[in-house]
Design an enzyme around this catalytic site. Sequence first.
Site, PDB file in Angstrom:
ATOM      1  N   GLU A  50       0.882  -1.153  -0.061  1.00 45.17           N
ATOM      2  CA  GLU A  50      -0.070  -0.018   0.110  1.00 45.17           C
ATOM      3  C   GLU A  50       0.808   1.271  -0.166  1.00 45.17           C
ATOM      4  OE1 GLU A  50      -0.580  -2.536   2.078  1.00 45.17           O
ATOM      5  OE2 GLU A  50      -2.762  -3.046   1.758  1.00 45.17           O
ATOM      6  N   PHE A 112     -11.572  -6.713  14.462  1.00 41.71           N
ATOM      7  CA  PHE A 112     -10.617  -7.189  13.729  1.00 41.71           C
ATOM      8  C   PHE A 112     -10.213  -5.902  12.810  1.00 41.71           C
ATOM      9  CE2 PHE A 112      -9.315  -9.533   9.708  1.00 41.71           C
ATOM     10  CZ  PHE A 112      -7.924 -10.067  10.391  1.00 41.71           C
ATOM     11  N   GLN A 113      -8.986  -5.676  12.658  1.00 39.36           N
ATOM     12  CA  GLN A 113      -8.498  -4.508  11.583  1.00 39.36           C
ATOM     13  C   GLN A 113      -9.105  -3.325  11.647  1.00 39.36           C
ATOM     14  OE1 GLN A 113      -8.051  -6.640   7.634  1.00 39.36           O
ATOM     15  NE2 GLN A 113      -6.325  -7.458   8.260  1.00 39.36           N
ATOM     16  N   LYS A 162     -17.425  -0.432   5.587  1.00 38.59           N
ATOM     17  CA  LYS A 162     -17.854  -1.580   4.794  1.00 38.59           C
ATOM     18  C   LYS A 162     -19.427  -1.284   4.238  1.00 38.59           C
ATOM     19  CE  LYS A 162     -17.762  -6.338   3.502  1.00 38.59           C
ATOM     20  NZ  LYS A 162     -17.398  -7.966   4.066  1.00 38.59           N
TER      21      LYS A 162
END
Length: 569
Positions: A50, A112-113, A162
């Site tokens: 990235e 998570f993340q 998301k």
Amino acid sequence: MKKTGAQIICESLIAEGVDVMFGFPGGVLLPFYDTLPQYPRIRHILVRHEQAAAHAADGYARATGKVGVCMATSGPGATNLVTGIANAYLDSVPMVAFTGQVVRAQIGKDSFQEIDITGITLPITKHSYVAMDTASLARIIKEAFYIARTGRPGPVLIDIPKDVMQEMAEFSYPDRVSLPGYKIPTSGHPTQLKNAAKLINEAKRPLIIAGRGVIISGASDELKQMAETSQIPVITTLLGIGCFPEHHILSYGMPGMHGMGYANKALDETDLLIAIGMRFDDRVTGKISGFAPRAKIIHIDMDPAEIGKNVSVDVPIVGDVKAVLRALHKLLETNAHVDWIRQLDEWRQQHPLTDVRASSGLLPQYIIRELYEATGGDAVVVTGVGQHQMWTAQHYIFHHPDSFISSGGLGTMGFGLPAAMGAKIGRPEKAVWLVDGDGSFQMNIQELATLVQDNIAVKIAIMNNGYLGMVRQWQDLFYKKNYVATPLSCPDFVKVAEAYCIPGVTVTRREEVQPAIEQAAAHDGPFLINFMVEPEENVFPMVPPGASNIEFIEEPKKEVTSWPRRSTL
Ligand SMILES: Cc1ncc(C[n+]2csc(CCOP(=O)(O)OP(=O)(O)O)c2C)c(N)n1
């Protein structure tokens, strides 16, 4: 019409004229990647790291003047962008960075993340957004592009959960932004313009120092007009290189730590310094108390926060450089400054750029000059960070704005390869050469794979000295040659390139330099040249850290200086 958040992102990108973006997927970005094939006008380049996505967007933006776009998933993907965003921030490069975020219900739960990427990037972005509802996505994207490209350009981050990408909302792309607190200065204040013109018309030893602001505002022609009308010598900062043609009779190179001796002498003696679109970085000023000690200073800049930040200024002018120079030009008298220019020419004779010594080894300066000869100065040249970067700035002759792309403010090793990739995509008709160090190159070497997958014909010239050369130089000069943590073992770069299906050659002798450059240029695709250069060659002149510019050290073994550096226009 109703669309999903992911479709709204794509529609908005198209509305902004985006034709390429650099990204790397992850779970939270899947709604976006699932939608992307519906929009074949957006070319997506899959990088391998990235950080490279941000540098590639940066290189693309510098080469084209457009906004660079990059995208990364949540958590580690987003944090990998950070160096590239900071790099763009310090060098005022327009960029919009999209990051994926966990679904809204999971935010704040150490999911998570999950990472607070807007919090992390707050000091290194011009602005940032968390898009918490799908209906506001189009407005946010419109504003982000506007903020990134206007005023003093910079990176803007948009973090998108998301489920915002999955949800449907009514879509229409706004045709204007409403940002009442965001003011963009245009022309300069008339009184200050008058004051500046008076000083310029009366000055005996005026000097222009031009920076990247000239390139950003597309003001090269105006700069040339001003310099010629008033016969004022021009020096440029590292990032200003190319904004004034270097073969022009009034061009006197770059000042500062590795600047030309004559540029530093000019700074020392000038009675009026006209600083245009530059920010008095410490690599340019040296010790502030010794900087331009005899000069009044006019500072023209888009960003009022830059004025008076590092040096005190007699006439501040806030505005777009192009508009200010146009207005100023109307107030200028034609002038000559014959003695002053003769004096600068004398200094140039007395302190020439040290040239290519008779040496049994291969000198990087020689290679850079051969590269200039071979390309006729018509290439886009991108560098890593270190000695090779300074040699490129010193020995290649840049005629055009946007022909030199380098990491200035942050000095980011690993910038070169991905930035060259972005530049080549932005300007496919141009030859794009990467001049890199063996250390810098290894920091994002994985992007060779991206070059191949997308057939990006970057030509790579590695100055392989087996050291982290610039740091070794400091150890040599200031730490009694105690070379700790700077000797560098390198892979066989040609074999590495071959493993990625990129052809390459290793060059050890002068006679092989030109044929290798020609072979690379003739090859239809990326090509790598591994130049085995003198391991302990140093960059001169050099102003020791903390010293005044006038205390520059010159090449100790000055011998041959025969290379024709400039012709007269
Ligand atoms: C990411 C990063 N880490 C560390 C540095 C400090 N640094 C500046 S120049 C340099 C050495 C560069 O070596 P190389 O790329 O081989 O180029 P050379 O100086 O030999 O031409 C280092 C370590 C940096 N600029 N960037």
